[in-house]
Motif scaffolding. Structure first.
Motif, short mmCIF file in Angstrom:
data_model
loop_
_atom_site.label_atom_id
_atom_site.label_comp_id
_atom_site.label_asym_id
_atom_site.label_seq_id
_atom_site.Cartn_x
_atom_site.Cartn_y
_atom_site.Cartn_z
N SER A 1 0.83 -1.18 0.00
CA SER A 1 0.00 0.00 0.00
C SER A 1 0.88 1.25 0.00
O SER A 1 1.91 1.29 0.64
N LYS A 2 0.44 2.24 -0.73
CA LYS A 2 1.19 3.48 -0.85
C LYS A 2 0.90 4.40 0.33
O LYS A 2 -0.12 4.28 0.97
N SER A 3 1.80 5.34 0.57
CA SER A 3 1.56 6.29 1.65
C SER A 3 0.64 7.42 1.18
O SER A 3 -0.14 7.95 1.96
N ARG A 4 0.74 7.81 -0.08
CA ARG A 4 -0.11 8.87 -0.63
C ARG A 4 -0.54 8.49 -2.05
O ARG A 4 0.17 7.81 -2.76
N TYR A 5 -1.73 8.96 -2.40
CA TYR A 5 -2.27 8.71 -3.73
C TYR A 5 -2.45 10.03 -4.46
O TYR A 5 -2.65 11.08 -3.83
N THR A 96 -7.84 12.99 3.66
CA THR A 96 -7.75 11.57 3.97
C THR A 96 -9.17 11.01 3.92
O THR A 96 -10.05 11.48 4.63
N ASP A 125 -4.88 8.29 1.69
CA ASP A 125 -4.32 9.62 1.94
C ASP A 125 -4.01 10.24 0.59
O ASP A 125 -3.23 9.69 -0.19
#
Length: 126
Positions: A1-5, A96, A125
């Motif tokens: 999973s990424k920290s930000r999209y 978020t 996020d």
């Protein structure tokens, strides 16, 4: 999973009932929430009452006029689907979000069961 999209991304999500009953059907409903100031929080009560335990921030339901799950200009999948595909730029940068898929067992619901619905949530996020 990424920290930000990125807001320009198309999101493709899939939900599944893990203990499928053969003799029932399921209905699905997607909901969206955004992290922000809790409208139930009362600053005055929090200041004066040390027992006050309402969170200052919470996931707040996104207004239905902002994300229309039934509108193909916002969502590319049918309303009653365990899949969710969004259009680019649907979500706001810096926010978020929590997306929730609710699955309801229609047989249990028709029998009046109080626990006929389960859910899964994912946080994005932006």
């Amino acid at each position: 999973s990424k920290s930000r999209y990125l807001v320009s991304e198309v999101f493709r999500l899939s939900g599944a009932v893990t203990n499928v009953a053969i003799d029932t059907q399921y209905t699905y409903r997607w909901r969206a929430f955004v992290w922000g100031s809790n409208p139930d929080y009362n600053f005055d009560l929090a200041t004066m009452n040390p027992e006050y335990n309402v969170s200052r921030f919470a996931y707040i339901p996104v207004d239905r006029s902002r994300i229309k799950f039934e509108d193909p200009q916002d969502i590319r999948t049918p309303v009653d689907s365990p899949y969710l595909v969004t259009m680019p730029f649907l979500l706001n940068a810096g926010a978020t979000y929590m997306l929730r898929l609710e699955a309801t067992d229609t047989v249990l619901l028709s029998r009046g069961a109080s626990d006929a619905t389960g859910f899964v949530e994912v946080v994005l996020d932006m």
